[in-house]
Scaffold this motif. Structure first.
Motif, short mmCIF file in Angstrom:
data_model
loop_
_atom_site.label_atom_id
_atom_site.label_comp_id
_atom_site.label_asym_id
_atom_site.label_seq_id
_atom_site.Cartn_x
_atom_site.Cartn_y
_atom_site.Cartn_z
N ILE A 1 31.73 -2.09 8.15
CA ILE A 1 33.01 -2.79 8.29
C ILE A 1 34.12 -2.00 7.61
CG2 ILE A 1 34.32 -4.84 7.57
CD1 ILE A 1 31.65 -6.43 7.91
N SER B 1 36.50 5.99 15.88
CA SER B 1 36.36 5.22 17.12
C SER B 1 35.05 4.43 17.12
CB SER B 1 36.38 6.17 18.33
OG SER B 1 37.57 6.90 18.37
N THR C 1 25.87 -4.22 17.42
CA THR C 1 26.54 -4.95 16.35
C THR C 1 26.75 -4.05 15.13
OG1 THR C 1 24.48 -5.70 15.34
CG2 THR C 1 25.45 -7.11 17.07
N GLN C 2 27.62 -4.49 14.24
CA GLN C 2 27.81 -3.76 12.99
C GLN C 2 26.50 -3.75 12.20
OE1 GLN C 2 31.06 -6.16 11.55
NE2 GLN C 2 32.57 -4.62 12.12
N GLU D 1 27.13 -2.85 23.34
CA GLU D 1 27.65 -3.85 22.40
C GLU D 1 26.81 -3.94 21.12
OE1 GLU D 1 29.05 -7.53 24.01
OE2 GLU D 1 29.67 -6.58 25.87
N GLU E 1 34.89 1.19 9.62
CA GLU E 1 35.62 0.85 10.86
C GLU E 1 37.07 0.51 10.57
OE1 GLU E 1 34.01 -2.23 13.31
OE2 GLU E 1 32.28 -1.05 13.89
N GLN E 2 37.32 -0.21 9.48
CA GLN E 2 38.67 -0.63 9.14
C GLN E 2 39.44 0.45 8.38
OE1 GLN E 2 38.14 -4.35 7.05
NE2 GLN E 2 37.70 -5.46 8.94
N ARG F 1 30.62 1.52 19.59
CA ARG F 1 29.56 0.51 19.46
C ARG F 1 29.49 -0.34 20.72
NH1 ARG F 1 29.90 -3.61 16.68
NH2 ARG F 1 32.00 -3.55 15.83
N ARG G 1 34.18 1.31 16.48
CA ARG G 1 34.15 0.00 17.16
C ARG G 1 34.04 0.17 18.68
NH1 ARG G 1 36.70 -4.56 19.15
NH2 ARG G 1 36.25 -6.47 18.02
N GLU G 2 34.88 1.02 19.24
CA GLU G 2 34.86 1.25 20.68
C GLU G 2 33.52 1.83 21.12
OE1 GLU G 2 37.21 2.51 18.61
OE2 GLU G 2 39.04 1.47 19.17
#
Length: 75
Positions: A38, A10, A22-23, A20, A41-42, A15, A12-13
């Motif tokens: 990245i 989770s 960033t990566q 907010e 996350e993917q 972050r 991305r959520e």
């Protein structure tokens, strides 16, 4: 032969819930590259335990709220 299991996340959520982030910001705090974040996350890459714990720490969440193993209930 059994199918490999997939660890989901989770990030991305979390972050976005953490102002907010960033990566790149998360990567800097964890000590990895943005490309690594990245890929995690993917769900193309599973992090080492050390990196997983660092990500959870930076996001201010327990490990099991960041990463999910199929067949287990989050706490």
């Amino acid at each position: 032969m059994t199918k490999p299991t997939r660890v989901t996340n989770s990030i991305r959520e979390l972050r976005f819930a953490a102002g907010e982030m960033t990566q790149a910001g998360l990567a800097d705090k964890v000590g990895v590259t943005r490309q690594t974040i990245i890929a995690i996350e993917q769900e193309r890459y599973s992090p080492s335990l050390e990196v997983a714990f660092k990500i959870a720490e930076v996001l201010g969440k327990p490990l099991d709220q960041v990463f999910h193993y199929p067949g287990t209930e989050p706490c």
